[in-house]
Design a protein around this motif. Structure first.
Motif, mmCIF file in Angstrom:
data_model
loop_
_atom_site.group_PDB
_atom_site.id
_atom_site.type_symbol
_atom_site.label_atom_id
_atom_site.label_comp_id
_atom_site.label_asym_id
_atom_site.label_seq_id
_atom_site.Cartn_x
_atom_site.Cartn_y
_atom_site.Cartn_z
ATOM 1 N N LEU A 31 0.831 -1.204 0.000
ATOM 2 C CA LEU A 31 0.000 0.000 0.000
ATOM 3 C C LEU A 31 0.867 1.257 0.000
ATOM 4 O O LEU A 31 0.551 2.234 -0.693
ATOM 5 C CB LEU A 31 -0.952 -0.016 1.188
ATOM 6 C CG LEU A 31 -2.040 -1.082 1.125
ATOM 7 C CD1 LEU A 31 -2.863 -1.078 2.408
ATOM 8 C CD2 LEU A 31 -2.937 -0.882 -0.088
ATOM 9 N N ALA A 32 1.972 1.237 0.744
ATOM 10 C CA ALA A 32 2.896 2.370 0.716
ATOM 11 C C ALA A 32 3.507 2.513 -0.681
ATOM 12 O O ALA A 32 3.666 3.635 -1.189
ATOM 13 C CB ALA A 32 3.981 2.182 1.770
ATOM 14 N N TYR A 33 3.832 1.398 -1.299
ATOM 15 C CA TYR A 33 4.380 1.408 -2.661
ATOM 16 C C TYR A 33 3.348 1.955 -3.648
ATOM 17 O O TYR A 33 3.679 2.749 -4.527
ATOM 18 C CB TYR A 33 4.804 -0.014 -3.037
ATOM 19 C CG TYR A 33 5.471 -0.131 -4.382
ATOM 20 C CD1 TYR A 33 6.811 0.169 -4.538
ATOM 21 C CD2 TYR A 33 4.753 -0.556 -5.502
ATOM 22 C CE1 TYR A 33 7.432 0.064 -5.761
ATOM 23 C CE2 TYR A 33 5.358 -0.667 -6.731
ATOM 24 C CZ TYR A 33 6.701 -0.357 -6.860
ATOM 25 O OH TYR A 33 7.301 -0.460 -8.078
ATOM 26 N N LEU A 34 2.094 1.543 -3.500
ATOM 27 C CA LEU A 34 1.030 2.058 -4.367
ATOM 28 C C LEU A 34 0.861 3.561 -4.192
ATOM 29 O O LEU A 34 0.674 4.285 -5.166
ATOM 30 C CB LEU A 34 -0.298 1.347 -4.064
ATOM 31 C CG LEU A 34 -0.457 -0.029 -4.661
ATOM 32 C CD1 LEU A 34 -1.687 -0.714 -4.087
ATOM 33 C CD2 LEU A 34 -0.566 0.051 -6.165
ATOM 34 N N TRP A 35 0.920 4.015 -2.952
ATOM 35 C CA TRP A 35 0.818 5.450 -2.701
ATOM 36 C C TRP A 35 1.971 6.175 -3.396
ATOM 37 O O TRP A 35 1.773 7.201 -4.026
ATOM 38 C CB TRP A 35 0.829 5.727 -1.200
ATOM 39 C CG TRP A 35 0.818 7.184 -0.886
ATOM 40 C CD1 TRP A 35 -0.236 8.042 -1.002
ATOM 41 C CD2 TRP A 35 1.915 7.959 -0.437
ATOM 42 N NE1 TRP A 35 0.151 9.308 -0.649
ATOM 43 C CE2 TRP A 35 1.473 9.280 -0.285
ATOM 44 C CE3 TRP A 35 3.241 7.658 -0.134
ATOM 45 C CZ2 TRP A 35 2.303 10.309 0.142
ATOM 46 C CZ3 TRP A 35 4.068 8.678 0.301
ATOM 47 C CH2 TRP A 35 3.597 9.972 0.432
ATOM 48 N N GLY A 36 3.184 5.621 -3.300
ATOM 49 C CA GLY A 36 4.332 6.211 -3.987
ATOM 50 C C GLY A 36 4.161 6.202 -5.500
ATOM 51 O O GLY A 36 4.561 7.142 -6.187
ATOM 52 N N ARG A 84 3.137 5.459 -14.458
ATOM 53 C CA ARG A 84 2.592 4.855 -13.240
ATOM 54 C C ARG A 84 2.124 3.419 -13.450
ATOM 55 O O ARG A 84 1.940 2.691 -12.486
ATOM 56 C CB ARG A 84 1.384 5.640 -12.750
ATOM 57 C CG ARG A 84 1.666 7.012 -12.318
ATOM 58 C CD ARG A 84 0.386 7.641 -11.841
ATOM 59 N NE ARG A 84 0.547 9.077 -11.708
ATOM 60 C CZ ARG A 84 -0.426 9.886 -11.389
ATOM 61 N NH1 ARG A 84 -1.637 9.426 -11.197
ATOM 62 N NH2 ARG A 84 -0.206 11.176 -11.277
ATOM 63 N N PHE A 138 2.242 0.659 -10.453
ATOM 64 C CA PHE A 138 0.929 0.480 -9.843
ATOM 65 C C PHE A 138 0.478 -0.972 -9.932
ATOM 66 O O PHE A 138 -0.035 -1.537 -8.965
ATOM 67 C CB PHE A 138 -0.096 1.408 -10.504
ATOM 68 C CG PHE A 138 -1.362 1.522 -9.722
ATOM 69 C CD1 PHE A 138 -1.439 2.375 -8.631
ATOM 70 C CD2 PHE A 138 -2.474 0.767 -10.052
ATOM 71 C CE1 PHE A 138 -2.603 2.477 -7.887
ATOM 72 C CE2 PHE A 138 -3.645 0.848 -9.317
ATOM 73 C CZ PHE A 138 -3.709 1.717 -8.230
ATOM 74 N N GLY A 189 2.500 -3.010 -7.458
ATOM 75 C CA GLY A 189 2.032 -2.748 -6.092
ATOM 76 C C GLY A 189 0.717 -3.446 -5.805
ATOM 77 O O GLY A 189 0.519 -3.999 -4.712
ATOM 78 N N THR A 218 1.415 6.507 -7.102
ATOM 79 C CA THR A 218 0.467 7.550 -7.515
ATOM 80 C C THR A 218 1.130 8.925 -7.566
ATOM 81 O O THR A 218 0.596 9.834 -8.194
ATOM 82 C CB THR A 218 -0.747 7.614 -6.566
ATOM 83 O OG1 THR A 218 -0.295 7.947 -5.252
ATOM 84 C CG2 THR A 218 -1.514 6.312 -6.565
ATOM 85 N N LEU A 219 2.289 9.071 -6.931
ATOM 86 C CA LEU A 219 2.995 10.348 -6.937
ATOM 87 C C LEU A 219 3.867 10.537 -8.174
ATOM 88 O O LEU A 219 4.415 11.610 -8.380
ATOM 89 C CB LEU A 219 3.855 10.481 -5.676
ATOM 90 C CG LEU A 219 3.093 10.459 -4.355
ATOM 91 C CD1 LEU A 219 4.063 10.517 -3.193
ATOM 92 C CD2 LEU A 219 2.096 11.595 -4.283
#
Length: 150
Positions: A12-17, A33, A37, A40, A19-20
């Motif tokens: 989830l932290a990787y997915l959040w990253g 992405r 994505f 992740g 999205t950035l």
């Protein structure tokens, strides 16, 4: 179960990253992405599956020993150490050598004997992963600081 939940949290932290990562007007359908994505999301799914399998196994089987949970936690921590060392090895030695070393280390850690077959599987696996990423997905992999010389 803790390992699976930790893996899901990391995903989830990787997915959040992911999205950035900024989108470019020059992006194709997948975009910058897309691959991070997807990786992740798959990692989160694998973590959830591991946690669910552990929960299901606990619900079905009678607890045989208290030490089994500690051994599982130590096993997960050992694998996390292998992956952490892989990140350092990829930076220093490059993706291909680090991937072969990771596959070899995990195989030996899981009980495979150190012989020509295990070594061959590790090298072949690294080559296959390199081919998938570099040739098929067109994702360049690190060469390594020690091999480049700077």
């Amino acid at each position: 179960m803790i390992g699976g939940l930790a893996l899901s949290a990391l995903a989830l932290a990787y997915l959040w990253g992911a999205t950035l990562i900024p989108q470019s007007t020059l992006s194709d359908e997948v975009g910058a992405r897309g691959l991070p994505f997807a990786l992740g999301a798959l990692l989160a799914l694998v973590g959830a599956a591991i946690a669910f399998k552990a929960w299901l196994a606990r619900a079905i089987a009678a607890p045989d020993e208290e030490g089994a949970d500690e051994a599982s936690l130590l096993r997960v921590l050992g694998l996390i150490v292998c992956v952490a060392l892989y990140v350092l090895a990829a930076w220093l030695l490059g993706y291909l050598i680090a991937a072969a070393l990771l596959l070899l280390a995990v195989s030996i850690y899981e009980g495979a004997p150190l012989n020509a077959r295990t070594l061959g599987v590790a090298v072949a696996g690294a080559l296959i992963f390199w081919f998938i990423f570099v040739q098929f997905l067109n994702v360049e992999q690190p060469v390594g600081k020690l091999l480049v010389g700077s």
